[in-house]
Design an enzyme around this catalytic site. Structure first.
Site, short mmCIF file in Angstrom:
data_model
loop_
_atom_site.label_atom_id
_atom_site.label_comp_id
_atom_site.label_asym_id
_atom_site.label_seq_id
_atom_site.Cartn_x
_atom_site.Cartn_y
_atom_site.Cartn_z
N GLU B 35 -24.58 11.47 -40.05
CA GLU B 35 -24.68 10.36 -39.12
C GLU B 35 -25.94 10.61 -38.30
O GLU B 35 -26.01 11.58 -37.55
CB GLU B 35 -23.44 10.33 -38.21
CG GLU B 35 -23.41 9.16 -37.26
CD GLU B 35 -22.31 9.26 -36.21
OE1 GLU B 35 -22.03 8.25 -35.57
OE2 GLU B 35 -21.75 10.36 -36.01
N ASP B 46 -22.19 8.24 -24.82
CA ASP B 46 -22.43 9.64 -25.15
C ASP B 46 -22.35 10.55 -23.93
O ASP B 46 -22.71 10.16 -22.83
CB ASP B 46 -23.81 9.79 -25.80
CG ASP B 46 -23.79 9.31 -27.24
OD1 ASP B 46 -23.00 9.86 -28.03
OD2 ASP B 46 -24.53 8.36 -27.56
#
Lengths: 402, 249
Positions: B35, B46
């Site tokens: 990924e 994140d």
């Protein structure tokens, strides 16, 4: 104006990760239910009167008007609201909503610190736990507000990521909320973010415009002027006039220290591009890849690369005109109104004040221009004193720190 | 026990060349798929590890085109390793959604993971995925109501579904609960391949997940290890290859 729009032309919407869809749906349901609920409105109005100190005055700036020699300048003294800025209107509204939703904890982002202070005060009053995210750079620029937030019992979290300003505080608050929404409400401080925030914040701020409409009913209003960071004071001030063709509505962006990318926060002219950031589609200062640009303004509250989606749309369809004022012009306006009227504009609102001075010159004497002083300038003492009175101020600080 | 891992890296971190070395290491260590995250200036889903990596990459001048060039090199190195490209709405929208999907197809990307473009608010991304035969991989979280899960999976032509094992952000340790596993099984019932992640950093977690997923996603853990290796000036591809091998043992 419909109370719930979701989109404004092509701007607005709800672009969030799946994890935030459910809390936003829950918030939308609560907002739609309570914004027309008599008990809730009564409670909000009681708070407005007893706690916020509404209605705030509309002051005729007689000395300024005489000196400039154009239209009559009026100042909506929103800075006289409890905690010193318009932010309290929305903070109280959302905190009351959070209570009705059964939330026990509130989080918020803050740039200039005014929204943080307002949220902390509202939470203190309502017995809600409160956490405020603030960029480390803004903490440096607006330190007095950190003391007030802590005095109200809030926890202030310094955000060290990115440019360490408002946009980074928003990211951090979103991160918190995506793991805490079961017991937490996120009070966004401006009329932006994923829906229902732009609608909800506008509704809570529209009290400013409704009061002006009543207070100025005998005036021939030519222009209304407000500063625009995210735009909550502007959209609340303009709201009752949006569906009429008059008066002219002018939004003032931060011209900062120059015209280059990163030197200002002007979104509504050539530099702003359509983008999807922080949950909504609007005009942003972004590069060709979609990365947010750094911005600059002497006022922390205007130092943000996005603008509320409704204002972006109103700018496009021409109902709201946009102009910009640079750092120095804002400082000059601060001095001008302090000396002539005995009111100290917040650095953000000084941008609106500076634009009002320019526009008033071209107006006939029988017409009025109303400027929204969205906040008081007390919080800016470390910025304005340094800029306007550098040597004695520095000597004072040296003496104090001994 | 498959112990398949979808491993994550940030394009351009610790440097552009360094991110290629990391990709090689993840492939050499038998990662099932990569990924690759295209950095965004404001990655609100994140945690601090990936956020810092993204901002470091951008400071070094990273551009989206460099991300596609990196993918091209990785594909040449290992044509059979599936590559999923992860980024945010701002990047996809500003580059033009159709243009972005077309480009992903052209560079051999198997699927796109764009958490803030969801079914019903996706700027046409899901339809364009069908048009250009690129998986648009929905990102679910265990708190999503069943009727929404059904709506998403009915609209998704993707073979894969990404499941975040909790709310909050990437990176901090996740306790895997029975509710998590029930949710994974429910989604698998749709005849989809499931990759699950968020806070996976130990063999024990991978063991628990293994029967319920097709692959575990490990992200921040590799980014953290990348930083450690880079700071010590060690060989990135060898070091990272060892890290992933240890996890898969």
């Amino acid at each position: 104006m419909k109370k719930y729009n979701n989109f404004f032309g092509r701007f607005g919407g709800r672009y969030v990760a799946e994890v935030l869809r459910e809390p936003l749906r829950e918030l939308e349901d609560a907002y739609k239910k309570y914004i027309v609920d008599t008990d809730f409105i009564d409670e909000l109005n009681k708070f407005a009167k007893d706690f916020i100190g509404r209605p705030t005055p509309l002051l005729f700036a007689e000395n300024s008007t005489n000196q400039i020699g154009g239209g009559q300048i009026y100042i909506k003294l929103e800075g006289l609201a409890n905690t010193g800025a318009h932010k309290i209107n929305n903070a109280v509204g959302q905190a009351l909503l959070a209570k009705r939703m059964g939330k026990t904890r509130v989080i918020a982002e803050t740039g200039a610190g005014q929204h943080g202070v307002a949220t902390a005060a509202a939470c203190a009053r309502l017995g809600l736990e409160c956490v405020i995210y603030m960029g480390a750079e803004d903490i440096r620029r607006q330190h007095p507000n950190v003391y007030w937030m802590e005095l109200y019992g809030a926890k202030v979290v310094s955000v060290e990521s990115g440019s360490k300003t408002l946009k980074d505080a928003v990211n951090e608050a979103l991160r918190d909320w995506s793991g805490s929404f079961n017991n937490t409400h996120y009070i966004i401080g401006s009329a932006l973010g994923p829906s229902p925030y732009p609608d909800m914040v506008r509704e809570f701020q529209s009290v400013i415009g409704r009061e002006v409409k009543e207070q100025a009913k005998d005036l021939d209003i030519a222009v209304m002027v407000a500063c625009v960071g995210g735009g909550s004071n502007a959209i609340g001030f303009f709201e009752p006039f949006l569906e009429m063709n008059t008066p002219r509505l002018v939004g003032v962006e931060a011209g900062g220290k120059g015209s280059g990318l990163g030197e200002n926060a002007i979104r509504m002219t050539d530099s702003g591009k359509d983008g999807i950031v922080q949950g909504y589609k609007s005009k942003f200062l972004i590069d060709s890849d979609g990365q947010l640009s750094e911005t600059h303004s002497i006022s922390a509250g205007l130092d943000y690369p996005g603008i509320g989606p409704q204002l972006a749309n109103l700018g496009e369809i021409g109902r709201v005109e946009f102009t910009s004022i640079n750092d120095n012009e804002a400082l000059e306006a601060l001095k001008f109104f302090a000396r002539n009227e005995g009111v100290i504009f917040a650095m953000e609102s000084s941008h609106a004040g500076a634009a009002a001075i320019k526009i008033a010159k071209g107006l006939p004497k029988n017409r009025a221009i109303i400027v929204n002083m969205s906040g008081r300038g007390d919080k800016d003492i470390f910025i304005s004193a340094k800029a306007l009175d550098e040597k004695p101020w520095k000597e004072f600080l040296m003496e104090e720190s001994k | 026990m498959n112990r398949e891992i979808v491993s994550h890296l940030v394009a351009g971190y610790p440097t552009l060349e360094g991110s290629f070395e990391v990709a090689k290491g993840l492939i050499d260590g038998k990662g099932y798929a990569l990924e690759i995250q295209i950095p965004f200036s404001d990655p609100s889903a994140d945690g601090p590890t990936i956020e810092v990596a993204c901002s470091q990459s951008l400071k070094l001048g990273f551009k989206v085109d460099m991300g596609f060039e990196l993918i091209k090199r990785v594909k040449l190195y290992s044509p059979e390793t599936p590559i999923y490209l992860m980024s945010y709405a701002s990047i996809v929208f500003t580059n033009g959604v159709e243009n972005f999907v077309k480009k992903a197809k052209l560079y051999g990307v198997e699927g796109l993971i764009i958490p803030d473009l969801t079914v019903g608010a996706d700027e046409g991304l899901y339809e364009l995925g069908k048009k250009y035969d690129v998986n648009i991989i929905p990102v679910l979280v265990t708190s999503v109501p069943k009727n929404r899960v059904d709506e998403i999976l009915r609209n998704s032509s993707s073979d894969w579904v990404y499941i975040a094992l909790r709310g909050g952000i990437t990176g901090s340790y996740t306790e895997i609960t029975k509710d998590n596993l029930d949710f994974l099984d429910y989604v698998k019932g749709y005849n989809k391949h499931v990759m699950a992640g968020f806070g996976i950093q130990s063999k024990e977690q991978i063991d628990v997940l293994d029967k319920h997923v097709d692959a575990s996603v490990v992200g921040s853990y590799f980014v953290k290890k990348t930083k450690e290796l880079f700071d010590k000036k060690m060989d990135l591809s060898k070091g990272i290859s060892q890290v992933i091998s240890d996890l898969r043992e």
